[in-house]
Design an enzyme around this catalytic site. Structure first.
Site: not given
Length: 300
Positions: A35, A240, A243
């Site tokens: 990601s 979060d 990321h």
């Protein structure tokens, strides 16, 4: 009068169109991993829907230009725009990644109009290194897109790799990470028939589990030539905690470009040896390459 009209039309026909599509890519870069390579900069959970949404903010370093193209999911070259992985990592919400700031930085080193950069997005969020091993769907997808990218005559210049967060969930996977990563790099080079393909990996800054240090040991322990590591540790993260933020992705793209500039461009040049973080990358050069870098910083 008729003569003047014909002269005007002939002159206009000879003026290059500013909207004309540039030539196919000359310098091609593969973007793979999970990601943080696909890009989650600017992606946060909406307070209304509680689903991830991208804020749509595109920094100047990520601005589109006709001289940076991306290989779309249908294997056609289109002008690159954020989010780069929108039609590749399509089950997730994508935002800013390191690809565009990397390409824009590299483009500044190149003669105007002669170089077209081609980015080949292949990253997939939430994937482990086991899912990238030779013969897997992700591995084959990367190979097929890489093969398609050179059909128009460009040359693959490097693989940019950012993955490992999913391998921090248990101790065994974290400890086996280095060996699995080495097999992946070796296999990709062999199947692409580019044995000294420059590879720039990113040292993970976060993880989905508690075994981040094991993965990082594996990343920094790779003993292959022409493999460098850029360390993301310390770059700010989204709320979060997993990321990179948009600002961090822009910074990472610049670091990846700095690393790429350090690869000898001539096929007979002395290869780089072992992996090292960008902050102390000069320690991995043989004396001749160090001298070359001193004389010609932007040689590549």
């Amino acid at each position: 009068m008729l003569y003047l009209c014909l002269l005007f039309l002939t002159t206009v026909a000879q003026i290059p169109s500013t909207s004309q599509q540039p030539s196919p890519p000359t310098d091609i870069f593969l973007l793979a991993g999970q990601s943080n390579m696909a890009g989650r900069g600017g992606v946060t959970n909406s307070t209304l829907t509680h689903h991830p949404t991208w804020d749509g903010v595109v920094p100047p370093q990520c601005s589109p230009t006709p001289y940076i193209l991306r290989l779309a999911a249908d294997l056609t070259w289109v002008e690159a725009r954020e989010p780069l992985h929108a039609d590749i990592d399509f089950l997730k919400t994508n935002g800013i990644g390191p690809g565009m700031p990397f390409a824009n930085t590299i483009l500044m080193d190149k003669p105007g109009g002669r170089t077209v950069i081609g980015l080949v997005p292949c990253a997939m969020g939430g994937t482990s290194i086991k899912e990238w091993q030779k013969g897997s769907n992700l591995y084959n997808h990367l190979l097929s897109r890489a093969d398609a990218s050179v059909l128009s005559g460009g040359k693959i210049k490097a693989l940019l790799w950012y993955q490992g967060e999913s391998d921090t969930e248990n101790a065994e996977d974290s400890e086996l990470y280095g060996g699995r990563l080495k097999k992946f790099f070796t296999g990709i080079r062999s199947d692409l028939k580019i044995p000294l393909l420059p590879i720039i990996q990113v040292g993970i800054a976060s993880g989905e589990g508690e075994y981040k240090e094991g993965v990082r040991r594996g990343q920094f322990g790779i003993d292959l030539v022409n493999v460098m590591i850029v360390d993301a540790l310390g770059l700010p993260l989204e709320p979060d905690g997993l990321h990179l933020t948009t600002t961090s992705q822009v910074r990472l793209g610049g670091l990846l470009a700095d690393a790429y500039r350090r690869f000898p461009s001539h096929p007979l040049a002395t290869p780089l040896t072992n992996a090292a973080p960008i902050s102390r990358i000069s320690t991995i050069f043989f004396p001749f390459v160090g001298f070359l870098r001193f004389c010609c910083h932007s040689y590549v």
